[in-house]
Design a protein around this motif. Structure first.
Motif, PDB file in Angstrom:
ATOM      1  N   GLN A 102       0.841  -1.203   0.000  1.00 13.69           N
ATOM      2  CA  GLN A 102       0.000   0.000   0.000  1.00 13.69           C
ATOM      3  C   GLN A 102       0.873   1.249   0.000  1.00 13.69           C
ATOM      4  O   GLN A 102       1.856   1.308   0.740  1.00 13.69           O
ATOM      5  N   ASP A 162     -11.080  -7.233   5.620  1.00 17.30           N
ATOM      6  CA  ASP A 162     -10.627  -7.390   4.223  1.00 17.30           C
ATOM      7  C   ASP A 162     -11.826  -7.325   3.277  1.00 17.30           C
ATOM      8  O   ASP A 162     -11.818  -6.580   2.290  1.00 17.30           O
ATOM      9  N   ASP A 165      -7.545  -1.690   3.811  1.00 19.05           N
ATOM     10  CA  ASP A 165      -6.226  -2.094   3.319  1.00 19.05           C
ATOM     11  C   ASP A 165      -5.182  -2.131   4.429  1.00 19.05           C
ATOM     12  O   ASP A 165      -4.021  -2.474   4.181  1.00 19.05           O
ATOM     13  N   LYS A 187      -1.646  -6.304   1.991  1.00 21.24           N
ATOM     14  CA  LYS A 187      -2.262  -5.339   2.910  1.00 21.24           C
ATOM     15  C   LYS A 187      -1.429  -5.206   4.188  1.00 21.24           C
ATOM     16  O   LYS A 187      -0.707  -6.124   4.567  1.00 21.24           O
TER      17      LYS A 187
END
Ligand SMILES: Cc1cc2nc3c(=O)[nH]c(=O)nc-3n(C[C@H](O)[C@H](O)[C@H](O)COP(=O)(O)O)c2cc1C
Length: 387
Positions: free
Chosen positions: A13, A170, A175, A228
């Protein structure tokens, strides 16, 4: 150019900057069923639109008994998951990474919402209070309802509840997930020798007291997508004599890296009635700095933690992402944390309750051109957003 506005890749991310909205309980659900509503959308959405790199939703209970109050949000059923989905989606649409904190209040559950007009302390059973659980039947603070020791089988259920809630986080589109291991709530109650007097595999030695946190982190990592962010908020110190201290935090965090932890957020306190710690702007920064210094030698697996050289999700060196929070209100104080390499990111809590656009304002005040990207399009005509 300011370091606060340098992007960071954590796991897979990308945070557009180093500013994090920390989890803050709103004690505002429409009914008492843990389902988030318009308030969460407005509160979190406004701060995503205000320029934060990551916006973390409040401590969200993994079981009904794990709620601090009956106004807490939850993620123990599908209705809650469905209600979180548009909120996570909106946060992302505004350019912030959507995160959520998962927690269990343990002996600090079943208390009145911390809102004006409510009593403080435990909710009496005749007014809807419920039985609270803890490692050893010892309350974390004295103003609590009586609490009972968890059985071995119930501890396994708590772990399963954290993992199930992470799966729902999720599915809802978050995230980043941050496990609540701080502030005297259940996981912290297991870490601290003040509240954990068990003599089985969950208490006594450092290894036993940390077992629950390690199991929760490892369990979530298996269920949580590899790209994530998996984070943990810890009280870096109890600030209580002969209790959990920064050396314990460092020792625990080092082991959790092998379990796939990407991020540690350093808060403090929450056990005991008397606060013996430091106060003032950035008072918790030394805890983050200590963890950052003592984990810099650890090389994380590909795709885990912070990409040091910005090589993207799978390439380049990786190390633990360490953030600080606490009484940081001025733009300069936040920037100084990064300039002096004391943490990788800064949480802005109460200051952003009154100033949702704190990041955009900071960028402008620090003369960083990137402030234009942080001002939401419909607000570009606002005078504070103009050069
Ligand atoms: C209204 C409010 C609610 C909070 N709720 C949570 C929470 O849900 N989980 C948590 O870990 N910390 C919680 N905190 C602590 C904040 O995340 C933050 O660590 C703390 O306020 C210190 O940062 P600040 O001085 O920037 O506000 C809360 C703080 C406030 C003011």
């Amino acid at each position: 150019m300011s370091l606060l506005f340098e992007p960071a890749t954590v796991a897979g991310q990308t945070l557009r900057n180093r500013l994090i909205l920390p989890p803050m309980c709103q004690y505002t659900v429409t009914t008492k069923d843990g389902v988030p509503g318009p308030w969460q959308m407005v509160h979190l959405g406004a701060r995503a639109a205000g320029g934060f790199g990551m916006v973390v939703a409040e401590a969200t209970a993994v079981t009904p008994a794990g709620r601090i109050s009956d106004q807490d949000t939850g993620l123990w059923n599908d209705a809650q998951c469905e209600a979180w989905a548009p909120i996570a989606d909106f946060i992302r649409s505004q350019g912030a990474v959507p995160g959520i904190q998962l927690g269990h209040a343990g002996s600090k559950a079943s208390t009145w919402p911390a809102h004006p007009g409510f009593d403080s302390g435990p909710i009496p059973p005749e007014e809807g209070g419920w039985e609270t659980v803890s490692p050893s039947g010892i309350p974390a603070v004295s103003a609590s309802a009586p609490t009972r020791e968890l059985t071995d089988a119930e501890i396994e259920e708590v772990i399963a509840a954290f993992v199930a809630a992470a799966r729902r986080a999720d599915a809802a589109g978050f995230d980043a997930v941050v496990v609540h291991g701080a502030h005297g709530y259940l996981l912290h109650q297991f870490l601290s020798p003040v509240t954990n007097r068990r003599t089985d595999q969950w208490g006594g030695s450092f290894e036993n007291r940390t077992r629950l946190v390690r199991r929760v982190v490892a369990g979530i990592r298996e269920a949580w997508p590899a790209d994530k962010v998996l984070g943990l908020r810890l009280s870096g110190s109890d600030w209580v004599q002969s209790s959990w201290a920064v050396e314990d935090t460092v020792r625990l965090v080092r082991t959790l890296v092998d379990d796939g932890l990407d991020w540690v957020d350093l808060s403090s306190g929450g056990i005991g009635d008397t606060y013996l710690g430091p106060k003032g702007p950035g008072y918790q920064v030394p805890l983050a700095e200590a963890v950052k210094r003592s984990t810099e030698d650890l090389v994380l697996a590909p795709g885990r933690g912070l990409a040091v050289d910005g090589d993207g999700p799978d390439g380049g060196a990786r190390r633990l992402f360490v953030s600080t929070v606490g009484s940081i209100t001025s733009f300069e104080t936040a920037e100084a944390v990064l300039v002096n390499d004391r943490a990788d990111a800064v949480g802005i809590g109460r200051a952003a309750l009154v100033r949702p656009n704190w990041p955009a304002e900071a960028a402008r005040s620090l003369d960083d051109d990137r402030f234009r990207e942080l001002v939401a399009a419909p607000y570009h005509r606002g005078t504070w957003g103009r050069p």
